[in-house]
Design an enzyme around this catalytic site. Sequence first.
Site, PDB file in Angstrom:
ATOM      1  N   SER A 143       0.872  -1.170   0.000  1.00 42.58           N
ATOM      2  CA  SER A 143       0.000   0.000   0.000  1.00 42.58           C
ATOM      3  C   SER A 143       0.906   1.215   0.000  1.00 42.58           C
ATOM      4  O   SER A 143       2.082   1.132   0.405  1.00 42.58           O
ATOM      5  CB  SER A 143      -0.886   0.009   1.244  1.00 42.58           C
ATOM      6  OG  SER A 143      -1.427   1.304   1.474  1.00 42.58           O
ATOM      7  N   TYR A 156      -0.989   0.738  10.638  1.00 43.56           N
ATOM      8  CA  TYR A 156      -1.038   0.251   9.258  1.00 43.56           C
ATOM      9  C   TYR A 156       0.244   0.596   8.516  1.00 43.56           C
ATOM     10  O   TYR A 156       0.850  -0.257   7.843  1.00 43.56           O
ATOM     11  CB  TYR A 156      -2.255   0.861   8.561  1.00 43.56           C
ATOM     12  CG  TYR A 156      -2.503   0.393   7.160  1.00 43.56           C
ATOM     13  CD1 TYR A 156      -2.551  -0.961   6.846  1.00 43.56           C
ATOM     14  CD2 TYR A 156      -2.735   1.303   6.132  1.00 43.56           C
ATOM     15  CE1 TYR A 156      -2.804  -1.399   5.548  1.00 43.56           C
ATOM     16  CE2 TYR A 156      -2.997   0.882   4.834  1.00 43.56           C
ATOM     17  CZ  TYR A 156      -3.026  -0.467   4.548  1.00 43.56           C
ATOM     18  OH  TYR A 156      -3.284  -0.895   3.268  1.00 43.56           O
TER      19      TYR A 156
END
Length: 308
Positions: A143, A156
């Site tokens: 990501s 994250y």
Amino acid sequence: MDRLKDKVAIVFGAGPNIGGTTAHFLAREGARVCVTDVREDAASGTAQFIRERGWEAVSMVGDARNDADVQRIVAATVEKYGRLDIVVNMAGRVHWADVLDMQLDDWQDSVASFATAGMLTTQHSARAMLACGSQGSIIHLLSTAAHFGEADGAAYCAAKAALLNFARSAAMDLAHHGIRVNTVTPCSMEHQLWTTMRDEMFDPDWKQPERRGFYSRQEYLDQLPLRRFPRAADLAMATVFLASDESACMTGADLPVDAGLRFKYPTWTPGKHDPVDIGDYARATRVTRYGEEQELLTELLGEPIERP
């Protein structure tokens, strides 16, 4: 359509979007695919979709964060097909919180979901590849969070960044065995318009969440030089390339599939010079499942889309 003929693949993480599309595209290039997920319906649904189109696929239930599950899935795949050549890991769960409010359990789950799952899927897959004499390809889905800091996203971002550098290090450890480890980095995806962002797009009474790290779809679209969000098929095609012999001299690499987001100058906002309204974008968008176009987004979720 034979770029992966006679190869065997495992995809950790299924469903009709990224994981399912990747499994579908691997299969249509000739790979025999084992699809796994923590949800039985997600894994079996993807495998059934592939088999209905005449390609080979099986499903297994398992958690990529669990050592025993990963060992079992890898061993069962090798037992069934006799070898292992390709592994794609895209499993994981996201937790959002300001660092001052972060719960330890959420932090640990983020690390397990990405860094630990990455280590386990790489380790057991590489061992199996060595045992069967395969110079295989291992691919992790990342990501933009692996490359940037994001408000409310410390868990994250940290876990994805750990996976990125784990993959680079694993690539060095496995290079002399001929096993390659690479990564693919998307940004926010088009399918989120009808999954995680559907209320924002279709609820006339929707209110912006009070979260510092939140951004609207319009704000995100305005940052993309190519003026569109990446689709699951874009990631799947990049993954097929890394799985194939076309990338035989690539390891430790990260392929950005992000419409140019990572490489634009930070203060430049493409949307100010080439405006695209998110409502118009959504109205013209077709929902995809397993990489195949379905109905228009407005037909699926209903009108109107009036606000950015």
